[in-house]
Design an enzyme around this catalytic site. Structure first.
Site, PDB file in Angstrom:
ATOM      1  N   ASN A  83       0.801  -1.205   0.117  1.00 58.44           N
ATOM      2  CA  ASN A  83      -0.240   0.263  -0.109  1.00 58.44           C
ATOM      3  C   ASN A  83       0.851   1.224  -0.133  1.00 58.44           C
ATOM      4  O   ASN A  83       0.760   2.267  -0.886  1.00 58.44           O
ATOM      5  CB  ASN A  83      -0.746  -0.109   1.035  1.00 58.44           C
ATOM      6  CG  ASN A  83      -2.246   0.150   0.892  1.00 58.44           C
ATOM      7  OD1 ASN A  83      -2.507   1.120   0.122  1.00 58.44           O
ATOM      8  ND2 ASN A  83      -3.230  -0.473   1.518  1.00 58.44           N
ATOM      9  N   CYS A  84       1.671   1.293   0.841  1.00 57.58           N
ATOM     10  CA  CYS A  84       2.577   2.391   1.213  1.00 57.58           C
ATOM     11  C   CYS A  84       3.705   2.724  -0.136  1.00 57.58           C
ATOM     12  O   CYS A  84       4.124   3.632  -0.080  1.00 57.58           O
ATOM     13  CB  CYS A  84       3.227   2.524   2.519  1.00 57.58           C
ATOM     14  SG  CYS A  84       2.064   2.155   3.793  1.00 57.58           S
TER      15      CYS A  84
END
Lengths: 562, 562
Positions: A41-42
């Site tokens: 995600n990051c």
């Protein structure tokens, strides 16, 4: 036992693996709306920017690999559309076929995450948001095929900053628009000024305090309509004004909700409905520092919560200890990190706080490569309870924020920081580590060895001769910029030239960082002058002033002399 | 008040400045035997290596600058030769003129430091030691004029390692000789093996477990005589076998001494004689973890103690809270750091300890540049009190050791590590930070979720079929090297191939790092097999074995395949 998990990223994926490790017999089914599970995600903005070059890096885990190792039935492109607590089942839609079916559960874990906030704005459909791998691929594809030369980023949080850096590195003209007057709300405005300066130095245009009212198609791109200002035009627009807990499902099922529509859970990650657990960006957490219920959308807490929910689903008794919002972001060659609460949050929580600012070198000055850290440490008045810290700098920022985060978690006071036994060698730190230094400074305040005044009090100080404003820097420093109305005596000449100061008047003492002015205060106090030391020095004051000036003109201003 | 300070570096200089800040009227005289004050002790090897290029960087503070700012009378090349507590005076020799005089004091602070241990060896006068700026200049000059191509370093601690790196980077052939069988005694031997491997890879020859018996002049250099081995010849020899508290003065004055001839002090840094304080490498400290009296020669404690002594000299009541030996050293492109105690120290202190090993990435795997950390965390059995940690790696080592040092100082348990709310973004960490991971692993041990066996038990495991040794890595990993007598089933095939394992036999499970074998243990345990997981995995075991092999041959061996 049959466990159904809604969401196959972060908390959901962590929980699935942990449940399997604890219970080899459980049946575990996870439904993930997107086409990917357990993805990074990051890391998504870094794929768009080409820092992460291989898409496979983002999606290391696949449903197949997860099945092989954990025997978890990860069904991607499956959306859970309803929960039926009364018969312990969920309704699921297969997004590929459109087919709908029910899946029963003994235990249900909700890990739906948060979705990008999509305001009700005209034409908002034309702009990109960034949440999933699919979103990333869409922007990536658009960039590759359309070669946009300009982008407007609406929002000023983590994702927006990371996008700004990545798109700027691709050579685009980047404009960030944000309703608040600063980027990165975990930071107090004076600390955000260092981030702003870096963004501007790297050529990012900041339009802070501006409200986006809508979007229109424009020739070759999108017109971004602003309230009370000329519209912007850009070939790419990305909306990243924050995230909203994705809790429609929970709400419809009658689960108790918390702040901002989040799912209410107890410290075992149990919702109000038996056998339904929830974790991650969708749940309300207790703030470790304020004790208040809040929303903290970060990967660290999500993963920890997933593990705790898994333990409890398997009959254990694990408890989540609360979030304190520790976070870090890369801003080009700078790092900005925070933990705990800032001044605004302290005020909101009714906590009376005090603070120190310091700008120590990241490692021993005589070893090459050290860079200044801009640090702020907040503590509660009287009790000296540590409340939070913010650091902006180049090297060693993440280390000091993690040390301070650990100190907060452990319940150390701000005075205990001076006793921390931290590892020192010239390439890594100083014999008095910056965190120790903060402790020394706070001890000096506690003992009354020095009293401070702050950057936001400077302009209102009387210039009518009723108080003395004293700058103790070198002549060279003073000439390159100083506060209006100050008299100038370098600290090393102060003992001889003290007679130039009028007795009986309060002396406001200034230097570059606050260190020499502290020494000057000590000299003066012991010679009968009452003193106040400018916390953070001219350095901090100047950063705020330059930021204000740049913000007014909305383009880099006066930055060249830095 | 007149304060006399013996020693103008680290603790002495810190105290002098602090006393002045607290008391503008005090008369402060400091005597420093060398020609320099407040110099960058820990940077000296880097000046020899040319990393620090300007000598002025090492000696930023001068007697003149100290006088200007602090009105401290710093007298260099002055040696205090006697203390006369009965009349509160010291005898001082001016080393430039030979003149001797007495100086009275109201308060005396001893900060004499520690001197390089100089064993009674024949010919020891021919070799260099490194303590002062003068020593540094001597070696620097020798290197510049004689261009030695080979060096023998006797000793294997911080200074010796830093010298090895710096001289190797200058292109010299470097041999380190050390009586113990490992470098860097804060590390347990298996963790030191990673340091050894790096040194050898960089071409440093390690002669461990060898005793230097003396030195002889040899054509063009020095012959280093070894006990039971061929002598070494080198064009430069540096002796760095440790430091000894420089306490002859204190002893002669009748001050109470502590361990290894150190000066005994209480937590106010007061010696046994009224109005005499002592700080730094010369004093005995209480170890924060064991509570035992010990010697810890590090700059961080010295500086903190200087500040505390100054407070108390000025009528305050500051207390030193003990040292925990947090330390870090650069080893070429590697970093090695430790805090608290190691296994040997725990045994000596009668503390029963357990441990976990892990080798997580320094930051998110999908973001470029992450490197493995080799971590060991020690805790007390039953109480889970944190005892110490050792980390060797490339990036993020100093951060994690400081987080663990803070956790130890704050009295957190090893189980609390899992709850630390640390800052995560892909360039800096993982959502489950390595420190959290250590906590998860320790929780698994506490809950009985997994049981471990260790690298030093491997060779003694029966190969007679009474137990099963199972390697769960991939075929590729297995073929590139494995433990003798293991059967091989990759973890992802284990559920199907479990029938290949004989029931009723204890299974010792192995993978590369300990993670997949943990998962395998969980699968097997729940299918009726009792299991033990190899802590640290094949990775750690292999590192120790390669180290042993290299040590026997005394040259790099088998390292090329790493």
């Amino acid at each position: 036992m049959k466990v159904v998990i809604v969401g196959g990223v972060a908390g959901g994926a962590t929980a699935a693996a942990r449940i399997r490790r604890l219970d080899e017999q459980a049946e575990i089914v996870a439904f993930e709306r997107s086409g990917y599970i357990s993805y990074a995600n990051c890391g998504l903005p870094y794929y768009i920017g080409g820092v992460i070059t291989d898409q496979a890096e983002l999606t290391l885990q696949t449903p197949e690999s997860f099945w092989q190792r954990f025997r978890v039935d990860m069904r991607v492109r499956h959306e859970v559309i309803a929960i039926h607590p009364e018969r312990k089942a969920v309704s699921v839609r297969n997004l590929s076929t459109g087919e709908t079916f029910e899946e029963s559960y003994d235990k249900l874990l909700l890990s739906p995450g948060a979705k990008p906030t999509q305001p009700e704005l005209p034409g908002v459909g034309q702009v990109f948001t960034l949440r999933t791998v699919e979103d990333t691929l869409r922007i990536h594809e658009f960039v590759k095929t359309h070669h946009p030369r300009s982008v407007v980023l609406a929002g000023g949080g983590f994702i927006s900053l990371e996008m700004a850096e990545n798109l700027r590195e691709l050579g685009m003209e980047v404009t960030m628009v944000q309703r608040p007057k600063q980027l990165m709300n975990p930071f107090d405005p004076e600390m955000a000024s260092f981030i702003h300066a870096k963004m501007r130095k790297k050529g990012v245009r900041l339009l802070l305090g501006h409200t986006v009212e809508g979007f229109e198609e424009a020739p070759g791109g999108v017109r971004v309509l602003l309230k009370g200002a000329e519209p912007l035009e850009a070939e790419l627009v990305v909306l990243a004004i924050g995230v909203t807990p994705d809790t429609q499902l929970a709400k419809e099922a009658g689960l108790e909700l918390g702040v901002k529509g989040s799912i209410a859970v107890n410290d075992r990650m149990e919702t109000s409905v038996p056998d339904i657990y929830a974790v991650g960006d969708a749940v309300q957490v207790q703030h470790f520092v304020t004790g208040e219920h809040t929303l903290i959308s970060l990967a660290g807490p999500a993963n920890k919560q997933g593990r705790i929910a898994a333990d409890n689903i398997c009959g254990g008794n694990s408890r989540y200890q609360g979030s304190q919002g520790s976070s870090v972001v890369k801003v080009f060659d700078m790092t900005a990190a925070a933990t705990g609460i800032n001044e605004q949050a302290a005020r909101k929580a009714g906590i009376e706080c005090d603070k120190v600012y310091l700008s120590p070198a990241s490692h021993a000055g005589y070893y090459p490569g050290g860079r200044l850290l801009n640090m702020k440490v907040l503590f509660e008045k009287n009790t000296y309870r540590l409340l939070g810290a913010q650091i902006v700098g180049s090297e060693g920022v993440d280390k000091r924020i993690d040390v301070l985060a650990t100190a907060i978690r452990a319940g150390l006071t701000a005075l205990d920081l001076k006793d921390l036994d931290l590892a020192y060698a010239p390439p890594y730190s100083s014999a008095k580590d910056p965190v120790n230094m903060a402790g020394f400074m706070i001890e000096n305040l506690a003992n009354g060895t020095v009293r401070q005044f702050h950057w936001d009090e400077v302009d209102a100080l009387p210039r009518d001769g009723s108080v003395t404003l004293l700058d103790t820097r070198t002549a060279e420093e003073y000439q390159s910029g100083h506060i209006e109305g100050t008299i100038h005596i370098p600290v090393d000449e102060l003992r001889e030239r003290m007679n130039e100061l009028e007795t009986g008047k309060l002396v406001y003492v200034i230097c570059q960082s606050g260190l020499r002015s502290y020494i000057a205060c000590r000299i003066l106090e012991q010679n009968g002058f009452a003193c106040r030391n400018l916390a953070g020095g001219y350095r901090l004051y100047e950063s705020v002033m330059l930021d204000r000036c740049a913000a007014e003109e909305a383009f880099p201003c006066g930055m060249d002399k830095r």
